[in-house]
Design an enzyme around this catalytic site. Structure first.
Site, short mmCIF file in Angstrom:
data_model
loop_
_atom_site.label_atom_id
_atom_site.label_comp_id
_atom_site.label_asym_id
_atom_site.label_seq_id
_atom_site.Cartn_x
_atom_site.Cartn_y
_atom_site.Cartn_z
N CYS A 196 61.13 17.19 -12.69
CA CYS A 196 61.83 17.42 -11.43
C CYS A 196 61.69 16.25 -10.47
O CYS A 196 62.42 16.18 -9.48
CB CYS A 196 61.35 18.71 -10.78
SG CYS A 196 59.62 18.67 -10.26
N THR A 254 63.08 24.39 -7.99
CA THR A 254 64.20 24.31 -8.93
C THR A 254 64.65 22.87 -9.17
O THR A 254 63.84 21.98 -9.33
CB THR A 254 65.34 25.20 -8.42
OG1 THR A 254 65.85 24.69 -7.19
CG2 THR A 254 64.88 26.63 -8.19
N PHE A 282 59.24 24.23 -19.60
CA PHE A 282 58.72 23.54 -20.78
C PHE A 282 58.19 22.16 -20.48
O PHE A 282 57.40 21.61 -21.25
CB PHE A 282 59.81 23.42 -21.85
CG PHE A 282 60.92 22.45 -21.48
CD1 PHE A 282 60.78 21.09 -21.73
CD2 PHE A 282 62.10 22.89 -20.90
CE1 PHE A 282 61.79 20.19 -21.39
CE2 PHE A 282 63.12 22.01 -20.56
CZ PHE A 282 62.96 20.66 -20.81
#
Length: 484
Positions: free
Chosen positions: A285, A252, A153
């Site tokens: 991230c 990730t 998102f």
């Protein structure tokens, strides 16, 4: 269901089609709670239809001349530029980040399309005219087939544009599963790509959640999976897709450390750390999650960071001069509050409490900039990826200790150092275990033409996103050796 609020459709085979599922979820504006749309939670059957359309389109798209594919991407780039402001506003509406940040995100996405438009160069092979008497050898690139993309998102423009433009430029077809929290931008991207001349079935979008994800991971006709999201899900995606024989790249979680040396320009360091920690509400991230203050600079650094955080304007990202927008959902706001409470309980010093900002008391999912001092590596707020505007400060005495703190984290997406000493930079570069490094800047941002990703638990796979790593990921090679 609110009258007048649309239910989004899937994009399959060049057509907008309703999901076979009647289940939907609301897509609220995080700044107001107003429902913008409803997104279908599609079924495995919906996914199968999209994969079938992509597989059929691959038969002709993979054989389409590379220059023609490039011309479609050039046209797509032009349309994205023409609709830049519209796309930025849509990002702010469904994600919550400030308009200025959304505008910059659109630029990053467009740059990815520009890189992909260089397909004739990117797809070139290599030749050696004489490996032996009368024998030549050459390497040729070919697309791999149907590719699946699963996106988060927090960057509804940039991350999908890491994936499908380059995959498609290389001759593949694509099935995209965008985040159900920010699905509207993905549909608009598909509309503009079709307007640019992309043939039906080359790009497909299926909205949903677990069923669609598992369908992509397990479907025998999907040859590769590109994923960006949380660490637990990324590890699951990698293991599951690999077990089904797919090529996988899974970007990730992160816990990025910023080391501030005693010789640093504090004005620069504070400006960059504030932007990196609290921009996009910390939901990225590459966010600065931990500051490692080296030596006697710590007290002044903390004081300056708190003062700068106090000046941040919090609010609806569409309002002028707003810097910090909401987090994505009420549940994420509460999760952040829980981490703040835990940080206090574990003994960290809360020097700026984002729970007390006025915007937090109103509508929307706001949490103000939060800063903890004297954090230690045994605390949960140091260990976990909070993914919110929460900054932890660790104090150490030397650069060696700072590097040890950063390398102790199982995450290794990025790290930064603030210093004027080239020796410090060299040591940092060589000894930090992370993929994206910055010197005197807060966010070593991804660039379309260089590989992007982290190390350790921040990445699962072999080939990173973007650049020639991306081309390698989306292609396979043939060697031809011939005697004439």
């Amino acid at each position: 269901m609110t009258t007048g609020v649309q239910t989004l459709k899937n994009y399959i085979g060049g057509q907008w089609v309703e999901s076979r599922s009647a289940k939907t979820e609301a897509v609220p504006n995080p700044a107001t709670g107003e429902v913008l749309a409803y997104v279908p939670i599609s079924t495995r059957e919906d996914l199968d239809r999209a994969v079938a359309a992509a597989k059929e389109a691959f038969k002709t798209w993979s054989k389409t001349p590379v220059p023609r594919r490039a011309r479609i991407l050039f046209k797509y780039q032009q349309l994205l530029v023409e609709h830049w402001e519209e796309l930025a506003r849509l990002v702010t509406l469904e994600n919550g980040k400030s308009y200025n940040e959304a505008y910059g995100e659109i630029q990053r996405g467009i740059e990815c399309v520009e890189f992909a438009a260089g397909a004739p160069t990117l797809m070139m092979g290599r030749q050696l005219p004489s490996i032996a008497t009368g024998i030549e050898s050459g390497m040729y690139r070919y697309p791999i087939g149907v590719v699946g993309g699963i996106t988060p998102f927090n960057f509804p423009m940039m991350v999908p544009c890491w994936m499908f433009p380059l995959a498609i430029a290389c001759g593949n077809t694509f099935v995209l599963k965008p985040s159900e929290r920010t699905p509207m931008l993905a549909n608009r991207l598909a509309e503009l790509f079709k307007e640019a001349g992309l043939p039906d079935g080359v790009l497909n979008i299926v909205h949903g959640a677990h069923d669609v994800v598992n369908g992509l991971l397990e479907h025998p006709d999907v040859k590769a999976i590109s994923f960006v999201g949380s660490q637990p899900v990324g590890e699951y995606v990698y293991k599951t897709a690999a077990a089904h024989g797919k090529r996988v790249q899974a970007l990730t979680g992160a816990k990025n450390h910023s080391i501030v040396m005693p010789d640093a320009d504090l004005k620069v360091a504070v400006r960059e750390i504030i932007n990196a920690a609290f921009g996009s509400a910390g939901e990225r991230c590459m966010a600065a999650s931990v500051v490692v203050a080296v030596g006697d600079i710590a007290d002044e650094l903390v004081e300056r960071l708190v003062a700068a955080a106090n000046e941040i304007k919090i609010g609806n990202g569409l309002e002028e001069s707003v810097f910090l927008g909401p987090v994505i959902r009420e549940a994420h706001k509460q999760r952040t509050v829980n981490y703040i409470e835990l940080g206090e309980k574990e003994g960290a010093i809360l020097v700026r409490d984002g729970r007390k900002d006025a915007a937090v008391q109103g509508e929307g999912y706001f949490i103000g900039p939060t800063i903890f001092d004297r954090v230690t590596t045994d605390m949960t707020i140091w260990k976990d990826e909070i993914f919110a505007p929460v900054l932890s400060i660790v104090r150490v005495s030397t650069l060696d200790e700072a590097i040890e703190v950063a390398n102790k984290s199982p995450f290794a997406n990025g790290a930064c150092i603030y210093t004027r000493d080239g020796g410090n930079v060299r040591k940092f570069r060589d000894e930090i275990d992370a993929g994206m490094l910055g010197v005197n800047l807060g966010v070593p941002a991804p660039m379309a033409f260089f590989p992007f990703s982290g190390w350790k638990n921040s990445f699962y796979g072999d080939l990173h996103a973007n650049g020639m790593d991306g081309v390698e990921f989306y292609t396979r090679k043939k060697m031809l050796t011939a005697r004439w």
